[in-house]
Design a protein around this motif. Structure first.
Motif, short mmCIF file in Angstrom:
data_model
loop_
_atom_site.label_atom_id
_atom_site.label_comp_id
_atom_site.label_asym_id
_atom_site.label_seq_id
_atom_site.Cartn_x
_atom_site.Cartn_y
_atom_site.Cartn_z
N LEU A 11 0.86 -1.18 0.00
CA LEU A 11 0.00 0.00 0.00
C LEU A 11 0.90 1.24 0.00
N VAL A 12 0.72 2.10 -1.00
CA VAL A 12 1.47 3.35 -1.10
C VAL A 12 0.53 4.48 -0.68
N VAL A 13 0.87 5.16 0.41
CA VAL A 13 0.03 6.21 0.97
C VAL A 13 0.71 7.55 0.74
N THR A 14 0.06 8.44 -0.03
CA THR A 14 0.66 9.74 -0.33
C THR A 14 -0.35 10.85 -0.13
N ALA A 15 0.18 12.07 -0.12
CA ALA A 15 -0.68 13.24 0.07
C ALA A 15 -1.37 13.66 -1.21
N HIS A 16 -0.62 13.72 -2.32
CA HIS A 16 -1.12 14.32 -3.56
C HIS A 16 -0.90 13.42 -4.77
N PRO A 17 -1.65 13.63 -5.84
CA PRO A 17 -1.26 13.05 -7.13
C PRO A 17 0.15 13.49 -7.49
N ASP A 18 0.93 12.59 -7.99
CA ASP A 18 2.33 12.68 -8.42
C ASP A 18 3.33 12.35 -7.33
N ASP A 19 2.91 12.35 -6.04
CA ASP A 19 3.84 12.02 -4.96
C ASP A 19 4.39 10.60 -5.09
N ALA A 20 3.51 9.66 -5.38
CA ALA A 20 3.97 8.27 -5.53
C ALA A 20 4.95 8.15 -6.68
N GLU A 62 -10.47 17.05 -10.46
CA GLU A 62 -10.87 16.06 -11.47
C GLU A 62 -9.74 15.77 -12.44
N LEU A 63 -9.05 16.84 -12.88
CA LEU A 63 -7.93 16.66 -13.80
C LEU A 63 -6.82 15.85 -13.15
N ARG A 64 -6.49 16.17 -11.91
CA ARG A 64 -5.37 15.50 -11.27
C ARG A 64 -5.69 14.06 -10.91
N ARG A 65 -6.95 13.76 -10.63
CA ARG A 65 -7.32 12.35 -10.43
C ARG A 65 -7.10 11.56 -11.71
N SER A 66 -7.47 12.14 -12.84
CA SER A 66 -7.29 11.43 -14.11
C SER A 66 -5.81 11.28 -14.44
N GLU A 67 -5.01 12.31 -14.13
CA GLU A 67 -3.57 12.20 -14.37
C GLU A 67 -2.95 11.12 -13.51
N GLN A 68 -3.38 11.03 -12.24
CA GLN A 68 -2.81 10.00 -11.37
C GLN A 68 -3.22 8.60 -11.82
N THR A 69 -4.43 8.45 -12.29
CA THR A 69 -4.86 7.15 -12.80
C THR A 69 -4.00 6.73 -13.99
N SER A 196 2.83 11.92 -17.07
CA SER A 196 1.37 11.87 -17.10
C SER A 196 0.75 13.03 -16.33
N HIS A 197 1.52 13.62 -15.42
CA HIS A 197 1.01 14.73 -14.61
C HIS A 197 1.24 16.06 -15.37
N VAL A 198 0.53 16.18 -16.48
CA VAL A 198 0.75 17.30 -17.40
C VAL A 198 0.55 18.63 -16.69
N SER A 199 -0.45 18.73 -15.84
CA SER A 199 -0.75 20.00 -15.17
C SER A 199 0.37 20.45 -14.25
N GLN A 200 1.22 19.52 -13.84
CA GLN A 200 2.27 19.83 -12.89
C GLN A 200 3.65 19.99 -13.52
N VAL A 201 3.89 19.32 -14.64
CA VAL A 201 5.27 19.28 -15.16
C VAL A 201 5.44 19.84 -16.56
N SER A 202 4.36 20.07 -17.29
CA SER A 202 4.51 20.46 -18.70
C SER A 202 5.22 21.81 -18.85
N HIS A 203 5.13 22.66 -17.84
CA HIS A 203 5.74 23.99 -17.91
C HIS A 203 7.21 23.99 -17.52
N ARG A 204 7.72 22.86 -17.05
CA ARG A 204 9.09 22.80 -16.53
C ARG A 204 10.04 22.36 -17.64
#
Length: 239
Positions: A11-20, A62-69, A196-204
């Motif tokens: 079981l991987v327990v994290t705070a946010h999408p992309d942490d895992a 909603e966007l970040r749930r889909s990115e994490q999936t 896959s976490h486009v909202s978080q990394v595409s600008h970097r």
């Protein structure tokens, strides 16, 4: 430390999408390759994680749930669960401990991977307040909550969830790792998960090169041969 053949469920327990994916996606991919059943439990939906406010918090969640999936699928994980706490305001409450203990009793993992609960003064990024709160609550859920039949009696009374003892916890993001996993053979999948976490990394700019270099540096720190990549953890026995 548990032998590989002693780890069947994680079981991987994290705070946010992309942490895992930042912390353990390479390790997870290798575990899935071995037939280990891996579940992701995310405490928040990442609703406060955007860089430009182009949509409201619900839309971002909603966007970040889909990115994490999608990111989970890149490393072979299909069981992804969200608790729905508010991003940016997580505290290690009794409610959070109960909610994590519930999933531990449902999944019955041999190993839990989560955030280090202490601040890392060498590298601040893993020390987000939500990370530290989730790491502390997850450790408390592992010990004593999930294994104690008297803790949160409603889990047994109302849901039939009996106690479960997690045998080991791996913490990521801390300053005192004592175990490194060679993820070279899974590095491409880790990168794919992170992308896959486009909202978080595409600008970097240069993000993929940054990720590869960072984990190659970890490999060097771990004493692996040149060109090998690694993810660091601190192993905590719960015996």
């Amino acid at each position: 430390m548990l032998a590989e053949n002693e780890v069947n469920r994680v079981l991987v327990v994290t705070a946010h999408p992309d942490d895992a994916d930042f912390g353990a996606a390479g390790t997870v991919a290798l575990m899935v390759d071995r037939g280990v059943e891996v579940t992701y439990l995310l405490v928040t939906d990442g609703d406060a994680g955007g860089n430009e406010r182009t949509q409201d918090n619900a839309g971002m969640a909603e966007l970040r749930r889909s990115e994490q999936t999608a990111a989970a699928k890149a490393v072979g994980v299909t069981d992804v669960r969200f608790l729905g706490y508010s991003d940016g305001s997580v505290v290690p409450s009794l409610e959070l401990r109960r909610d994590i203990a519930r999933v531990i009793r449902q999944v019955r993992p041999d190993l839990v991977i989560t955030h280090h609960p202490d601040r890392n003064y060498q590298f601040i990024a893993p020390s987000h307040p939500d990370h530290r709160a989730v790491g502390g609550a997850a450790l408390d859920a592992v010990y004593p909550d999930a294994r104690n039949p008297y803790a949160f009696p409603e889990l047994l009374r109302d849901e039939g969830l009996t106690e479960w003892t997690v045998r080991e916890v791996w913490l990521n993001g801390g300053s005192t790792p004592n175990h490194w996993v060679d993820i070279t053979d899974a590095l491409d999948r880790k990168v794919a998960a992170l992308l896959s976490h486009v909202s978080q990394v595409s600008h970097r700019e240069g993000f993929e090169a940054f990720v590869r270099d960072r984990f190659l540096q970890n490999g060097a720190t771990a004493g692996l041969p040149t060109g090998r990549a690694a993810e660091p953890f601190q192993i905590v026995s719960t015996a």
